[in-house]
Write a protein that holds these residues in place. Structure first.
Motif, short mmCIF file in Angstrom:
data_model
loop_
_atom_site.label_atom_id
_atom_site.label_comp_id
_atom_site.label_asym_id
_atom_site.label_seq_id
_atom_site.Cartn_x
_atom_site.Cartn_y
_atom_site.Cartn_z
N SER A 220 0.70 -1.25 0.26
CA SER A 220 0.17 0.09 -0.67
C SER A 220 1.70 1.34 0.31
O SER A 220 0.61 2.32 -1.06
N GLY A 221 2.18 0.92 0.80
CA GLY A 221 2.85 2.12 0.68
C GLY A 221 3.23 2.22 -0.75
O GLY A 221 3.64 3.57 -0.92
N VAL A 222 3.87 1.30 -0.97
CA VAL A 222 4.32 1.48 -2.52
C VAL A 222 3.31 1.71 -3.68
O VAL A 222 2.91 3.02 -4.63
N MET A 223 2.44 1.79 -3.48
CA MET A 223 1.06 2.45 -4.65
C MET A 223 0.95 3.53 -3.96
O MET A 223 0.61 3.87 -5.02
N ALA A 224 0.77 4.38 -3.17
CA ALA A 224 1.14 5.60 -2.51
C ALA A 224 1.43 6.11 -3.07
O ALA A 224 1.11 7.26 -3.27
N ALA A 225 2.47 5.46 -2.77
CA ALA A 225 4.01 7.09 -3.30
C ALA A 225 3.75 6.46 -5.52
O ALA A 225 4.41 8.14 -5.13
N GLN A 226 3.40 5.83 -5.82
CA GLN A 226 3.11 6.13 -7.03
C GLN A 226 2.51 6.67 -7.45
O GLN A 226 2.35 7.19 -8.54
N ALA A 227 0.91 6.95 -6.59
CA ALA A 227 0.33 7.52 -6.92
C ALA A 227 0.37 9.30 -7.00
O ALA A 227 -0.01 10.21 -7.59
N ARG A 228 1.61 9.18 -6.09
CA ARG A 228 2.51 10.43 -6.41
C ARG A 228 3.00 10.95 -6.94
O ARG A 228 3.37 12.10 -6.88
N GLY A 229 3.35 10.18 -7.47
CA GLY A 229 4.87 10.34 -8.98
C GLY A 229 6.14 9.83 -8.59
O GLY A 229 6.63 9.72 -8.91
N VAL A 230 6.05 9.12 -7.59
CA VAL A 230 7.17 8.68 -6.86
C VAL A 230 7.96 7.54 -7.98
O VAL A 230 7.23 6.74 -8.25
N LYS A 231 9.22 7.72 -8.39
CA LYS A 231 9.54 6.94 -9.57
C LYS A 231 10.58 5.83 -8.87
O LYS A 231 11.22 6.37 -8.08
N PHE A 232 10.42 4.52 -8.88
CA PHE A 232 11.37 3.66 -8.00
C PHE A 232 12.26 2.97 -9.50
O PHE A 232 11.84 2.96 -9.92
N GLY A 233 13.07 2.43 -8.73
CA GLY A 233 14.84 1.88 -9.75
C GLY A 233 15.18 3.00 -9.77
O GLY A 233 15.72 3.87 -9.69
N ARG A 234 16.80 2.19 -10.55
CA ARG A 234 17.67 3.26 -11.06
C ARG A 234 16.56 3.84 -12.58
O ARG A 234 15.91 3.79 -13.63
N GLN A 235 17.53 5.36 -12.24
CA GLN A 235 17.30 6.14 -13.29
C GLN A 235 17.80 5.92 -14.88
O GLN A 235 18.78 5.22 -14.15
N ALA A 236 17.34 6.21 -15.53
CA ALA A 236 17.44 5.93 -17.29
C ALA A 236 18.67 6.62 -17.90
O ALA A 236 18.65 7.59 -17.24
N PRO A 237 20.03 6.03 -17.87
CA PRO A 237 20.72 7.14 -18.22
C PRO A 237 20.59 7.91 -19.69
O PRO A 237 20.04 7.36 -19.98
N LYS A 238 21.33 9.06 -19.73
CA LYS A 238 21.28 9.73 -20.73
C LYS A 238 21.68 9.81 -21.94
O LYS A 238 23.16 9.13 -21.86
N GLN A 239 20.74 9.64 -22.99
CA GLN A 239 20.90 9.08 -23.95
C GLN A 239 22.70 9.85 -24.18
O GLN A 239 23.41 9.58 -24.56
N GLY A 240 22.70 11.96 -24.26
CA GLY A 240 24.12 11.73 -24.70
C GLY A 240 25.14 11.44 -23.84
O GLY A 240 26.34 11.73 -24.20
#
Length: 92
Positions: A37-57
């Motif tokens: 339920s905490g993860v779902m609430a955080a996702q509803a607030r727009g929190v991103k989970f996991g590693r950030q994708a590298p920038k193409q540049g």
């Protein structure tokens, strides 16, 4: 048989162990429920989970640097160390 083993054969001891196991399972289920339920609430607030994708540049810049180093005759391990100094980029 040791004293501890004999005690587990008594009905009251088996009942007590079953009760503790049941409570532990219930607690694990409660924890799982709260986490979900905490993860779902955080996702509803727009929190991103996991590693950030590298920038193409960044990727393109590193690839250019490695290709240039390899073209100049630098060993692959040394070229890797230039673009990934903190940790190995490839799995060994």
């Amino acid at each position: 048989m040791s004293h501890e083993t004999r005690e587990l054969y008594r009905t009251s001891d088996r009942r007590q162990l079953a009760l503790f196991a049941s409570l532990a399972r219930y607690e694990r289920e409660l924890i799982t429920e709260r986490v979900r339920s905490g993860v779902m609430a955080a996702q509803a607030r727009g929190v991103k989970f996991g590693r950030q994708a590298p920038k193409q540049g960044t990727i393109e810049t590193k690839l250019k640097a490695v290709r240039q180093l390899l073209a100049d005759g630098t060993p692959a391990e040394a070229a890797e160390a230039v673009v990934c100094p903190a940790r190995p980029c490839t799995a060994t």
